[in-house]
Write a protein that holds these residues in place. Structure first.
Motif, short mmCIF file in Angstrom:
data_model
loop_
_atom_site.label_atom_id
_atom_site.label_comp_id
_atom_site.label_asym_id
_atom_site.label_seq_id
_atom_site.Cartn_x
_atom_site.Cartn_y
_atom_site.Cartn_z
N GLU A 239 0.81 -1.22 0.00
CA GLU A 239 0.00 0.00 0.00
C GLU A 239 0.85 1.27 0.00
N THR A 240 1.99 1.25 0.73
CA THR A 240 2.80 2.46 0.79
C THR A 240 3.81 2.53 -0.37
N GLY A 241 3.85 1.54 -1.18
CA GLY A 241 4.71 1.57 -2.36
C GLY A 241 6.17 1.30 -2.06
N ASN A 242 6.49 0.89 -0.82
CA ASN A 242 7.92 0.69 -0.51
C ASN A 242 8.35 -0.77 -0.52
N GLU A 243 7.44 -1.66 -0.89
CA GLU A 243 7.83 -3.07 -0.96
C GLU A 243 7.25 -3.71 -2.23
N THR A 244 8.14 -4.30 -3.03
CA THR A 244 7.67 -5.00 -4.23
C THR A 244 7.97 -6.47 -4.05
N VAL A 245 6.98 -7.29 -4.33
CA VAL A 245 7.19 -8.74 -4.20
C VAL A 245 7.06 -9.37 -5.58
N THR A 246 8.14 -10.02 -6.02
CA THR A 246 8.10 -10.74 -7.31
C THR A 246 7.70 -12.19 -7.02
N PHE A 247 7.56 -13.00 -8.08
CA PHE A 247 7.20 -14.38 -7.83
C PHE A 247 8.31 -15.12 -7.08
N ALA A 248 9.57 -14.81 -7.42
CA ALA A 248 10.68 -15.47 -6.71
C ALA A 248 10.63 -15.12 -5.21
N ASN A 249 10.34 -13.85 -4.90
CA ASN A 249 10.23 -13.44 -3.48
C ASN A 249 9.10 -14.19 -2.80
N LEU A 250 7.96 -14.27 -3.48
CA LEU A 250 6.78 -14.91 -2.88
C LEU A 250 7.05 -16.39 -2.61
N LEU A 251 7.71 -17.01 -3.59
CA LEU A 251 8.04 -18.43 -3.47
C LEU A 251 8.92 -18.65 -2.23
N GLU A 252 9.88 -17.75 -2.06
CA GLU A 252 10.77 -17.86 -0.91
C GLU A 252 9.99 -17.67 0.40
N GLN A 253 9.11 -16.67 0.42
CA GLN A 253 8.31 -16.44 1.65
C GLN A 253 7.44 -17.66 1.96
N ALA A 254 6.89 -18.27 0.91
CA ALA A 254 6.03 -19.46 1.11
C ALA A 254 6.87 -20.61 1.66
N ALA A 255 8.08 -20.78 1.10
CA ALA A 255 8.95 -21.88 1.54
C ALA A 255 9.35 -21.70 2.99
N LEU A 256 9.48 -20.44 3.41
CA LEU A 256 9.94 -20.17 4.78
C LEU A 256 8.83 -20.35 5.82
N VAL A 257 7.58 -20.50 5.39
CA VAL A 257 6.49 -20.65 6.37
C VAL A 257 6.76 -21.87 7.24
N SER A 258 7.17 -22.99 6.61
CA SER A 258 7.52 -24.17 7.40
C SER A 258 8.37 -25.10 6.53
N PRO A 259 9.48 -25.62 7.09
CA PRO A 259 10.30 -26.53 6.29
C PRO A 259 9.57 -27.83 5.98
N ASP A 260 8.48 -28.07 6.73
CA ASP A 260 7.72 -29.31 6.58
C ASP A 260 6.63 -29.19 5.52
N LEU A 261 6.49 -27.98 4.97
CA LEU A 261 5.44 -27.73 3.97
C LEU A 261 6.05 -27.77 2.57
N ARG A 262 5.45 -28.58 1.71
CA ARG A 262 5.89 -28.58 0.31
C ARG A 262 5.21 -27.45 -0.45
N VAL A 263 5.98 -26.80 -1.32
CA VAL A 263 5.41 -25.71 -2.11
C VAL A 263 5.53 -26.05 -3.60
N ARG A 264 4.40 -26.02 -4.28
CA ARG A 264 4.38 -26.19 -5.74
C ARG A 264 3.78 -24.94 -6.36
#
Ligand code: SAM
Ligand code: SF4
Length: 475
Positions: A239-264
């Motif tokens: 909303e404030t325009g100071n953070e951009t999330v690309t797909f690679a960033n999002l993928l990384e954030q999803a992977a970091l939620v839990s090492p026990d979670l598989r991400v596809r």
């Protein structure tokens, strides 16, 4: 099932016509709805949003359409055959409505905009027609339709992502779930109706995606698939325009939620998948090593007519890059046989490209002209149905050889498998998937095992569609 049928099956098409069954949701005494979904994984995911909106409005789910006050059918327009199947189903529902006059029938999704007038006025098959961006208006439209009016909203939106709606999981195994990250599509592949039926591409807020993933983990889910027509073009600015999330960033954030979670994730457009995404996949063990990279054709002239924006050589170079950064990555694709003006030689180019890429699996179709698309307006659909079907069969046969080769190549290897369900054929066997997304069947090795557990499985045999193995100790 015939091999051709099996290989030509879309993984989500195994779920075609699936009815709503919300696990853990008791049926209430109020109004009951029944929902049936067709088409891509996106549609199945949308039905979960619709179920959530209805439950918020005091509707409860029933898996029995004859007992429903409201029957919804979430539709697909991608090929003519999909539309025909849905029309047939609507005629069946109409018959039931004759015996239950208060019942409402609604069409959701991609057929809504295209066929609203026909379905409502000419054929009088339905009471409600709601496009993919208008699900929030469903409760109001149901009220209108109950009063005898036709309830219609097919407006497409530039910003609707349903990001704040917690989907109610449908027919869930409690282990794997879809998480929608983008809606619509900005690519204009000339054969494709999606940009017209689902509108412009929008990225959902990264925060709401990560929150949804966290709550899935809390509920015990072990695998999520990030969904979009073109996930690699995910782009979200806060909303404030100071953070951009690309797909690679999002993928990384999803992977970091839990090492026990598989991400596809699915689907990747070859023009958009970046080295950043490939390196992120390489960095995290829990990001599954499988890329669905639809090529559509192996010939540069045809690809140009399809407006895919890459050439044969460019696609092959992308595959080389994937193999270089992710040597054990599974690769799957989509192919269309008999696109406008495709010659026999150009069709052969698709077969040789398949050989080069060694796809593990593909979804294969013959070209079906869709009204309003660029191809329908610009090109003649000039390949006979007979030739289209023959070329498709050649593609299916080629994929059969490649899938067998790929599976034979796995014999003797050991894979980490997430147990999903009991095998349908033998209750003493488990079914799960490798990181490369290959279905694997193996006998239980102890009574404490359950869906959601990770086990190591050594492969000793295979069919064209399945690996067969035995549980072994962690290698
Ligand atoms: N967004 C994804 C992509 O670009 O790869 C695919 C979306 S589409 C729902 C799934 C597949 O349906 C496409 O990859 C294409 O192979 C196939 N498809 C789309 N339109 C088609 C048409 N008019 N005739 C035959 N197949 C079609
Ligand atoms: Fe259709 Fe192309 Fe968009 Fe895929 S990328 S949804 S094929 S327009």
């Amino acid at each position: 099932m015939e091999l051709a049928e099996l290989l030509n099956k879309k993984h989500d098409e195994a779920r075609q016509g699936e009815a709503f069954k919300a696990i853990g949701t008791p049926l209430l005494d109020g109004k009951k709805f029944y929902i049936e979904s067709y088409g891509c994984a996106m549609n199945f995911s949308d039905s979960e949003v619709v179920a959530s909106i209805l439950q918020e409005n005091d509707f409860s789910a029933t898996p029995d359409f004859e007992a429903a006050d409201l029957i919804l059918i979430n539709t697909c327009s991608i090929r003519e055959k999909a539309e025909q199947t849905i029309r047939k189903r609507l005629t069946e529902f109409r018959k039931i409505k004759r015996t239950r006059p208060g019942m409402l029938i609604g069409v959701l999704g991609c057929m809504a905009e295209r066929l609203k007038a026909q379905l409502l006025e000419q054929e009088k098959l339905v009471d409600l027609v709601i496009g993919p961006d208008a699900y929030r208006s469903l409760p109001a439209l149901i009220k209108e339709a109950s009063g005898g009016q036709k309830g219609v909203n097919v407006l497409l939106s530039r910003d609707e992502t349903y990001g704040d709606i917690a989907p109610v999981r449908l027919n869930s195994n409690g282990i794997t779930a879809f998480v929608s990250i983008t809606r619509g599509c900005n690519n204009m592949c000339s054969f494709c109706v999606v940009p017209f039926t689902r509108g412009r591409e929008r990225s959902r807020s990264a925060n709401s995606i990560i929150e949804e993933i966290k709550s899935l983990v809390t509920e015990g889910y072990k695998e999520i698939t990030l969904l979009g027509q073109n996930v690699d073009s995910y782009h979200w600015v806060n909303e404030t325009g100071n953070e951009t999330v690309t797909f690679a960033n999002l993928l990384e954030q999803a992977a970091l939620v839990s090492p026990d979670l598989r991400v596809r994730f699915s689907t990747s457009h070859p023009k958009d998948i970046t080295d950043d995404v490939l390196y992120t996949m390489a960095k995290y063990e829990n990001i599954c090593k499988c890329i669905h990279l639809p090529v559509q054709s192996g010939n540069t002239r045809v690809l140009q007519l399809m407006n895919r924006t890459y050439s044969r050589e460019w696609y092959l170079a992308k595959v080389d890059r994937i193999r270089e950064i992710l040597p054990n990555c599974g690769l799957t694709s989509d192919m269309i046989a008999g696109f406008c003006t495709e010659t026999e030689e150009e069709h052969q180019d698709t077969l040789t490209l398949m050989d080069y890429c060694c796809f593990d699996m593909s979804y294969m179709y013959f070209y079906s002209e869709r009204p309003g698309t660029l191809a329908a307006r610009r090109f003649k659909d000039d390949i006979s149905l007979e030739d289209k079907k023959r070329r498709l069969q050649e593609i299916v046969d080629k994929q059969g050889e490649l899938s067998t080769k790929s599976n034979l190549n796995d014999i003797g290897k050991t894979f980490k498998i997430l147990i999903e369900t009991r095998s349908k054929r033998n209750a003493n066997d488990w079914t799960g998937r490798t990181s490369q997304n290959k279905i694997t069947v193996f006998p239980k090795s102890n009574e404490n095992q359950q869906p959601g557990d990770y086990v190591w499985v050594k492969i000793h045999d295979c069919t064209r569609a399945t690996l067969l193995g035995t549980i072994v100790d962690h290698p």
